[in-house]
Design an enzyme around this catalytic site. Structure first.
Site, short mmCIF file in Angstrom:
data_model
loop_
_atom_site.label_atom_id
_atom_site.label_comp_id
_atom_site.label_asym_id
_atom_site.label_seq_id
_atom_site.Cartn_x
_atom_site.Cartn_y
_atom_site.Cartn_z
N ASP A 1 0.82 -1.21 0.00
CA ASP A 1 0.00 0.00 0.00
C ASP A 1 0.86 1.26 0.00
O ASP A 1 2.04 1.24 0.34
CB ASP A 1 -0.87 0.04 1.25
CG ASP A 1 -2.04 -0.93 1.19
OD1 ASP A 1 -2.03 -1.83 0.33
OD2 ASP A 1 -2.95 -0.79 2.03
N HIS B 1 3.54 -2.33 3.31
CA HIS B 1 3.51 -0.99 2.76
C HIS B 1 4.79 -0.58 2.03
O HIS B 1 5.89 -0.94 2.43
CB HIS B 1 3.26 0.04 3.87
CG HIS B 1 1.89 -0.05 4.46
ND1 HIS B 1 1.55 -1.03 5.38
CD2 HIS B 1 0.77 0.70 4.25
CE1 HIS B 1 0.27 -0.87 5.72
NE2 HIS B 1 -0.22 0.16 5.05
#
Length: 422
Positions: free
Chosen positions: A152, A309
């Site tokens: 992400d 992430h």
């Protein structure tokens, strides 16, 4: 002469200093004009130097101000029409909490039923919608022993070492890109597709989506899709809600835009390090626990997804550190779309993803040229307020581009700006 809100007397000297800084450093500037040039930069500090990219600068007024909650622009005929066509069908579910506190996840004082009528993930991790016609969220993958691999919050400006590592491993992933990051770091966004990763939407400004109005939620997705199309050349069909914050109202809006909702089953918490007493050791333990579950047979009948992430150097370094262990433990690490056999991950007919069997057999990319970035949305300029909000960023971009062309571009920008101030 009436000065616009972009510059005051106090800020004008800063403009001069910026120009002087550009003149002093332009000879040493890296090539920031192509994806290939950007990908060759190895110094993280240089990677995160802002640069000028004409398609983004030219289209800036056709998008909301970066890192603010998106709303539909009055000049966006296509967006207005699309929203008008779907708005009557949006489920009658009110936004949760009271803005602006709820935008950051503070739902204090919000009363909600224990029966979870809206399938609110933030409340009890619900992934099977209760509103008719909506498909369940993708929280895991069907293939046994498989990790749906993705990240992400990209594109991160300093991701070259991380993407280089993935390329060296011939490893593809699902990249959930924030629209504001795509506009700020367009060449980095282009690298995601060039390297064969699956590109998905992660909203415009990374807010808790259930806190937003219908129009804001629509705009957060719509403009991220448009930004990725503008910069990368494709229109994604997958998205992930920031913080997992989704309910049936938000799912319905995403579905109306052709987006399938991807969640996760396990959280590395890499994004929390330094907050809420979360340490790097805690993140290590979360990775190790996932590996232990794989070794204990938890994923013997179906695979899983873990939240990680492309947020900063720590989260990317952690991904590199644990990649060999994940690779050794799981049978397969594949993009989420590959695990689901989604051969056409974009609205456009190419590029396409290999299916699961092709990928695990070594065909991690398929032939077929990627479309070119559009370079323009074809919409008229937005409001003067949005122009002034973006102007400073455009000037910084213009001043930091490589070579004499950057200076010419910067001077042309300043000249045009001054004409609007007369």
């Amino acid at each position: 002469m009436v000065l616009s809100s972009l510059f005051s007397v106090k800020t004008l000297p800063a403009v001069v200093l910026l120009a002087a800084s550009f003149l002093a450093n332009s000879a040493n500037a890296q090539d920031r004009t192509t994806e290939q040039g950007e990908a060759q930069i190895s110094d993280p500090n240089e990677e995160c130097t802002i640069y000028y990219y004409a398609p983004v600068s030219n289209a800036r007024y056709n998008f909301p101000t970066v890192w603010t909650v998106a709303t539909l622009l009055s000049n966006d005929t296509a967006g207005q029409t699309k929203y008008s066509n779907i708005s009557s069908g949006i489920p009658n579910i009110s936004p949760k909490g009271t803005q602006p506190q709820s935008e950051t996840g503070n739902f204090t004082g919000f009363t909600y039923s224990a029966s979870d009528p809206d399938c609110w993930w933030t409340y009890d991790k619900c992934t099977t919608p209760k509103y008719s016609g909506l498909q369940p969220d993708i929280a895991g993958v069907p293939e046994p022993g498989t990790l749906g691999y993705g990240f992400d919050d990209g594109p991160n400006c300093s991701h070259n070492a991380f993407y280089d590592y993935l390329s060296q491993q011939n490893q593809k992933a699902s990249m959930f890109y924030i629209g504001s990051n795509v506009m700020d770091w367009p060449l980095e966004a282009q690298r995601g597709l060039a390297d064969g990763h699956e590109i998905c939407v992660h909203t415009w400004s990374h807010k808790y989506m259930t806190s937003l109005t219908n129009e804001q939620a629509f705009a957060e997705l719509w403009y991220t899709m448009q930004a990725i199309k503008l910069v990368v050349g494709v229109t994604p069909t997958c998205w992930r809600p920031p913080f997992g914050d989704v309910d049936d109202r938000i799912r319905w809006i995403a579905n109306a835009l052709g987006l399938r909702t991807v969640i996760w089953q396990y959280d590395s918490n890499d994004w929390k390090v330094g907050t809420n007493n979360i340490t790097a050791a805690d993140v290590d333990a979360n990775y190790e626990a996932l590996i232990q579950r794989m070794e204990n047979g938890t994923f013997a009948t179906s695979g899983t997804i873990m939240l990680t992430h492309e947020l900063n150097n720590y989260t990317m370094s952690e991904a590199i550190t644990f990649y060999p262990q994940l690779k050794a433990a799981f049978k397969y690490l594949v993009p989420v779309g590959v695990a689901l056999n989604v051969s056409q991950p974009y609205v456009e007919p190419s590029p396409i993803l290999p299916n699961f069997e092709q990928y695990i057999s070594g065909t991690t990319t398929l032939s077929g040229s990627a479309p070119s970035a559009t370079g323009s949305q074809g919409a008229s300029s937005g409001s003067s307020a949005s122009k002034s909000g973006a102007g400073e960023s455009r000037l910084m971009n213009a001043l930091s581009v490589d070579g004499a062309g950057g200076l010419v571009g910067a001077m042309m920008f300043v000249g045009g700006l001054l004409r609007t101030m007369m």
